[in-house]
Motif scaffolding. Structure first.
Motif, mmCIF file in Angstrom:
data_model
loop_
_atom_site.group_PDB
_atom_site.id
_atom_site.type_symbol
_atom_site.label_atom_id
_atom_site.label_comp_id
_atom_site.label_asym_id
_atom_site.label_seq_id
_atom_site.Cartn_x
_atom_site.Cartn_y
_atom_site.Cartn_z
ATOM 1 N N ASP A 140 -0.123 -3.665 13.841
ATOM 2 C CA ASP A 140 -1.364 -3.207 13.213
ATOM 3 C C ASP A 140 -1.203 -1.810 12.622
ATOM 4 N N ARG A 143 0.106 -2.148 9.188
ATOM 5 C CA ARG A 143 -0.880 -2.784 8.310
ATOM 6 C C ARG A 143 -2.034 -1.846 7.972
ATOM 7 N N SER A 147 -5.896 -1.628 5.150
ATOM 8 C CA SER A 147 -7.262 -1.808 5.613
ATOM 9 C C SER A 147 -8.102 -0.602 5.223
ATOM 10 N N GLY A 224 1.532 -2.049 3.999
ATOM 11 C CA GLY A 224 0.119 -2.228 4.266
ATOM 12 C C GLY A 224 -0.511 -3.248 3.345
ATOM 13 N N PRO A 227 2.408 -7.297 3.981
ATOM 14 C CA PRO A 227 3.089 -7.035 5.266
ATOM 15 C C PRO A 227 4.395 -7.804 5.452
#
Length: 310
Positions: A140, A143, A147, A224, A227
């Motif tokens: 995460d 990534r 987001s 990001g 991925p």
């Protein structure tokens, strides 16, 4: 600087107005967000390319260095600590930038030839390192830049924020610090800069080193957005960065331009591609349109230089 930025801003405004009138979805918040997201990776890479072009150089290995960074980070993150993987990715990109800078500055070889050679070496080394395999990103943390919060129906990613913050920081460094003054001086005339006491080789080395670090940031942005660490990814990134810089008003002959124009140039390319897609235009015609823009931008730069000399 304001005069140099006027042309790219006018072109961006014309493109936005044209596509908003000819399509029903161009100004939708979701599509505006998509345009920004599509600009982030190439736009970040183009910041490093701007530094090099300001010194009258060019970096054909920018995309290859970024891809190496994505592969290093993705593979090592899957095998161990994510933060260590990111650190190694940054060190790898910085090292490649430093190699370019060392060869250009110390041996006084043409940047075009040097970076063409390192492009081939880095691309081949990346494939050898991965055996041409791709590495999916599951962390995460990696990534994160893809987001972000949703504002008014538009998703503003952390990658977009980082790109704009990096552009502001780099713009400040170029316009408000002694280092930035030296970068412009070297690009305008290396001989004159040397006579004023500027260590031209040091400036050139620092520019390529900083560019390598910026390429590492672009690698994080790329992970990001998509991925996966793919050694065959971003095949046209090298030329795309040059396109964004040139359309943004930075002179290929050095000493004139800046990162503000590069940000606008990256947006122009993204708006053009997105708008033509929305209008149902074949992707080949999109490439034609971008190519015409590049030629027009270089021609305008030549005209300005001739007028300044006269």
């Amino acid at each position: 600087m304001s005069r140099q930025l006027a042309g790219p801003l006018a072109a961006l405004a014309v493109a936005v107005v044209a596509f908003s009138l000819t399509t029903d979805t161009f100004l939708n918040p979701a599509n505006v967000s998509l345009v920004l997201q599509q600009s982030v990776v190439i736009g970040t890479l183009a910041l490093g390319q701007t530094l090099i072009i300001l010194t009258a150089g060019i970096d054909l290995s920018a995309g290859a260095i970024m891809v190496l960074g994505t592969v290093l980070i993705a593979r090592l993150a899957g095998e161990g600590n994510v933060l260590v993987a990111v650190l190694i990715g940054f060190l790898g990109c910085a090292l490649m930038g430093a190699v370019n800078g060392l060869v250009v500055a110390r041996w006084n070889l043409p940047p075009f030839i040097v970076t063409l050679g390192t492009l081939t070496v880095i691309a081949a080394a990346t494939r050898l390192y991965t055996s041409s395999a791709s590495y999916p990103v599951t962390s995460d943390v990696l990534r994160l830049l893809g987001s972000g919060p949703v504002v008014g129906g538009a998703k503003i990613t952390y990658g977009t924020m980082l790109w704009l913050l990096l552009a502001l920081a780099l713009g400040y460094a170029l316009t408000q610090t002694a280092w930035g003054t030296r970068v412009y001086a070297v690009g305008d005339s290396p001989h004159a800069a040397r006579l004023t006491g500027i260590k031209v080789s040091r400036v050139l080395f620092s520019v390529y080193l900083v560019a390598g670090l910026i390429y590492a940031v672009a690698a994080l942005a790329a992970l990001g957005r998509t991925p996966i660490g793919d050694p065959s990814g971003y095949q046209t990134a090298n030329l795309d960065t040059i396109t964004a810089v040139v359309i943004g008003g930075t002179s290929l002959f050095g000493g004139r331009g800046g990162v503000a124009g590069t940000v606008v140039g990256a947006l122009i390319v993204s708006v053009l591609q997105n708008g033509l897609t929305q209008a149902g235009i074949d992707s080949l015609y999109q490439q034609v349109a971008v190519g015409v823009l590049v030629i027009a931008a270089v021609g305008f730069d030549q005209l300005v230089r001739r007028r300044n000399k006269s």
